[in-house]
Design a protein around this motif. Structure first.
Motif, PDB file in Angstrom:
ATOM      1  N   ILE A   1     -57.377  47.032 -52.450  1.00  0.00           N
ATOM      2  CA  ILE A   1     -56.882  47.459 -53.845  1.00  0.00           C
ATOM      3  C   ILE A   1     -55.256  47.197 -54.003  1.00  0.00           C
ATOM      4  CG2 ILE A   1     -56.408  49.713 -55.159  1.00  0.00           C
ATOM      5  CD1 ILE A   1     -58.737  50.808 -54.002  1.00  0.00           C
ATOM      6  N   ALA A   2     -54.431  47.096 -53.138  1.00  0.00           N
ATOM      7  CA  ALA A   2     -52.968  46.694 -53.250  1.00  0.00           C
ATOM      8  C   ALA A   2     -53.255  45.091 -53.820  1.00  0.00           C
ATOM      9  CB  ALA A   2     -52.474  46.945 -52.072  1.00  0.00           C
ATOM     10  N   ILE A   3     -53.826  44.298 -53.118  1.00  0.00           N
ATOM     11  CA  ILE A   3     -53.951  42.970 -53.559  1.00  0.00           C
ATOM     12  C   ILE A   3     -54.300  42.877 -55.024  1.00  0.00           C
ATOM     13  CG2 ILE A   3     -54.936  40.704 -53.248  1.00  0.00           C
ATOM     14  CD1 ILE A   3     -54.992  41.692 -50.116  1.00  0.00           C
ATOM     15  N   THR A   4     -55.442  43.555 -55.548  1.00  0.00           N
ATOM     16  CA  THR A   4     -55.979  43.516 -56.751  1.00  0.00           C
ATOM     17  C   THR A   4     -54.846  43.855 -57.585  1.00  0.00           C
ATOM     18  OG1 THR A   4     -58.292  44.172 -55.870  1.00  0.00           O
ATOM     19  CG2 THR A   4     -57.499  44.539 -58.229  1.00  0.00           C
ATOM     20  N   MET A   5     -54.085  44.955 -57.363  1.00  0.00           N
ATOM     21  CA  MET A   5     -52.818  45.373 -58.136  1.00  0.00           C
ATOM     22  C   MET A   5     -51.514  44.536 -58.054  1.00  0.00           C
ATOM     23  SD  MET A   5     -54.529  48.083 -59.606  1.00  0.00           S
ATOM     24  CE  MET A   5     -52.707  48.678 -60.437  1.00  0.00           C
ATOM     25  N   GLU A   6     -51.754  43.394 -57.281  1.00  0.00           N
ATOM     26  CA  GLU A   6     -50.693  42.657 -57.016  1.00  0.00           C
ATOM     27  C   GLU A   6     -49.372  43.187 -56.663  1.00  0.00           C
ATOM     28  OE1 GLU A   6     -50.155  40.611 -60.959  1.00  0.00           O
ATOM     29  OE2 GLU A   6     -52.291  39.558 -60.724  1.00  0.00           O
ATOM     30  N   GLN A   7     -49.628  44.147 -55.680  1.00  0.00           N
ATOM     31  CA  GLN A   7     -48.500  44.914 -55.119  1.00  0.00           C
ATOM     32  C   GLN A   7     -47.948  43.826 -53.858  1.00  0.00           C
ATOM     33  OE1 GLN A   7     -49.532  48.466 -53.337  1.00  0.00           O
ATOM     34  NE2 GLN A   7     -50.339  49.119 -55.310  1.00  0.00           N
ATOM     35  N   ILE A   8     -46.482  43.764 -53.756  1.00  0.00           N
ATOM     36  CA  ILE A   8     -45.911  43.185 -52.730  1.00  0.00           C
ATOM     37  C   ILE A   8     -46.525  43.637 -51.252  1.00  0.00           C
ATOM     38  CG2 ILE A   8     -43.589  42.231 -51.780  1.00  0.00           C
ATOM     39  CD1 ILE A   8     -42.508  43.158 -54.558  1.00  0.00           C
ATOM     40  N   PRO A   9     -47.092  42.705 -50.563  1.00  0.00           N
ATOM     41  CA  PRO A   9     -47.673  42.937 -49.243  1.00  0.00           C
ATOM     42  C   PRO A   9     -46.540  43.364 -48.243  1.00  0.00           C
ATOM     43  CG  PRO A   9     -47.757  40.527 -49.610  1.00  0.00           C
ATOM     44  CD  PRO A   9     -47.037  41.176 -51.064  1.00  0.00           C
ATOM     45  N   ALA A  10     -47.047  43.735 -47.209  1.00  0.00           N
ATOM     46  CA  ALA A  10     -45.974  44.149 -46.108  1.00  0.00           C
ATOM     47  C   ALA A  10     -46.665  43.342 -45.099  1.00  0.00           C
ATOM     48  CB  ALA A  10     -45.853  45.275 -45.825  1.00  0.00           C
ATOM     49  N   THR A  11     -46.595  43.662 -43.770  1.00  0.00           N
ATOM     50  CA  THR A  11     -46.906  43.215 -42.559  1.00  0.00           C
ATOM     51  C   THR A  11     -48.575  42.857 -42.645  1.00  0.00           C
ATOM     52  OG1 THR A  11     -45.504  44.281 -41.110  1.00  0.00           O
ATOM     53  CG2 THR A  11     -47.277  43.176 -39.975  1.00  0.00           C
ATOM     54  N   ARG A  12     -49.021  41.612 -42.425  1.00  0.00           N
ATOM     55  CA  ARG A  12     -50.409  41.011 -42.619  1.00  0.00           C
ATOM     56  C   ARG A  12     -51.292  41.632 -43.889  1.00  0.00           C
ATOM     57  NH1 ARG A  12     -52.985  41.385 -36.402  1.00  0.00           N
ATOM     58  NH2 ARG A  12     -50.884  41.068 -35.389  1.00  0.00           N
ATOM     59  N   GLY A  13     -50.480  41.738 -44.887  1.00  0.00           N
ATOM     60  CA  GLY A  13     -50.795  41.774 -46.340  1.00  0.00           C
ATOM     61  C   GLY A  13     -51.309  43.289 -46.373  1.00  0.00           C
TER      62      GLY A  13
END
Length: 433
Positions: free
Chosen positions: A249-261
């Motif tokens: 869901i974080a990727i879908t929301m284009e959030q800045i990823p932390a460790t390993r996405g």
């Protein structure tokens, strides 16, 4: 009266976005499309734009479909009618029986005020020697089972559910294979434990957002039973699937990823669930036992790594056994001094001798000559693995302690085990005869 919106401005994966006001985070909404009505949950608020995760997926939803906010968060029943039932991750019946709508409570609330908690002081017996003797499970404890895919962690959870001395079992399954779900259900049903169990099951084929709901559903129900004076054991499998759903869901929301996405708030997301473990002053308790699979057996993976900072120890499941080295119950000292006088002595001595056995195996593999002491250790190690570590062993704590003395007596002289003389005189098998 709640407003109805007829313009969806963006659709990405299973997330839709509308322009709306007077909406709160985690609020529920109904999305009406050509496929019917589906629930959705608010997962982001930014500049008048509201993003919602659609439970049934966004397939078939068009920009002109209707969105109606319900003005409340997700709720679940806390009625005793839940016992013996199986539900989906969003709380709808999976067993084909009627919905339970009485005594509804919000999910995902805050953890219990520390002033309402008491120090953990009661043991939960499981009849598994590697837990009861060596890493005792304590009421209101939060413990993960670190494992890799393919290990029998679900079988272990099912066995604990059958044998744990608690009043209510709440089982939350995330990303389960359908066969694993059926195995849980059939095992508990055949052994007569389903009547004290509530199951919230998300299978791999279900929408991702339902995976996120399972821990909150399970722990909200557990909390209500605990407030009624029940001893509740919450079993969660698998928290890595929960974390992967957060990442998706974080990727879908284009959030800045932390460790390993993974999202940057992974630690707080895990902690908010684990901290639900509690022993209420003048009420019941919640104990949490949760599986965390480690991709590639890597304990530094973000999910087990963050989990280790939150929980009070861990069980390592390797090669079908609970590994004695690495496994730890940090609260065992609260209870294992009250069980039997020889409990701590047997625990310490047998683990020390098993460590010596592992060293002897290394010497043997390198071709060193085995001494008389080494031969005793080799005999002891095999008996320990067969009679203590094997998960098929099913005996009470007292029988396990007696068996420990028997194994020691079969392999060593009484002056070789490093246990106090008064305990040896009282419990050594020859002394009893």
């Amino acid at each position: 009266m709640r407003k109805v919106y007829h313009k969806i401005i963006h659709i990405a994966g299973n997330v839709i976005t509308v322009e709306a006001d007077d909406v709160s985070y985690n609020e529920l909404a109904e999305v009406t499309s050509a496929r019917g009505v589906s629930l959705a949950q608010v997962i982001r608020l930014a500049d008048g734009k509201v993003s919602l995760q659609v439970f049934a997926g966004s397939r078939g939803i068009s920009t002109g479909d209707q969105v109606r906010f319900l003005g409340r968060e997700m709720q679940v029943s806390s009625s005793e009618a839940l016992l013996g039932r199986v539900f989906t991750g969003r709380g709808t019946p999976r067993d084909g029986r009627p919905e339970v709508t009485s005594d509804m409570v919000d999910i995902g609330g805050p953890s219990v005020n520390p002033s309402k908690r008491i120090i953990p002081r009661n043991m939960i017996r499981t009849n598994i020697p590697m837990i009861d003797v060596f890493n005792t499970l304590v009421e209101s404890q939060k413990l993960p089972i670190f494992s890799i895919a393919g290990e029998p962690y679900n079988e272990l959870l099912a066995r604990i559910a059958l044998q744990a001395e608690v009043d209510v079992i709440v089982l939350g399954g995330m990303g389960l294979k359908y066969d694993d779900y059926l195995k849980f259900k059939n095992t508990l049903d055949e052994q007569g434990a389903l009547s004290r169990t509530v199951m919230f099951i998300h299978t791999a084929a279900d929408p991702t957002v339902e995976c996120l709901m399972v821990p909150d559903m399970s722990l909200a129900v557990a909390e209500q039973f605990a407030l009624e004076g029940k001893r509740v054991l919450a079993l969660l499998t698998d928290m890595t699937n929960f974390a992967d759903a957060l990442k998706e869901i974080a990727i879908t929301m284009e959030q800045i990823p932390a460790t390993r996405g993974y999202p940057g708030d992974l630690y707080s997301q895990l902690a908010s669930r684990y901290e639900k473990a509690v022993d209420f002053d003048s009420a019941g308790s919640i104990t949490i036992l949760a599986v965390t699979t480690m991709p590639g057996d890597d304990v530094t993976h973000p999910v087990p790594d963050n989990t280790g900072y939150i929980t009070e120890g861990q069980f390592y499941l390797r090669h079908g056994r609970i590994e004695p080295f690495g496994s730890l119950s940090r609260l065992k000292q609260q209870v294992n001094g009250k069980t039997r006088p020889d409990h701590r002595a047997i625990m310490d001595s047998m683990i020390r001798l098993y460590s010596d056995y592992r060293s002897t195996l290394e010497k043997q593999s390198m071709g060193f000559q085995m001494s008389a002491w080494d031969k005793k250790l080799l005999k002891y190690g095999k008996l320990f693995e067969k009679n203590m570590m094997d998960l098929s062993v099913n005996i009470s704590l007292e029988d396990a302690l007696d068996l420990g003395w028997k194994i020691l007596a079969d392999c060593f002289d009484r002056n070789e085990v490093g246990i106090k003389t008064d305990l040896v005189e009282q419990y050594w098998p020859e002394a009893k005869k």
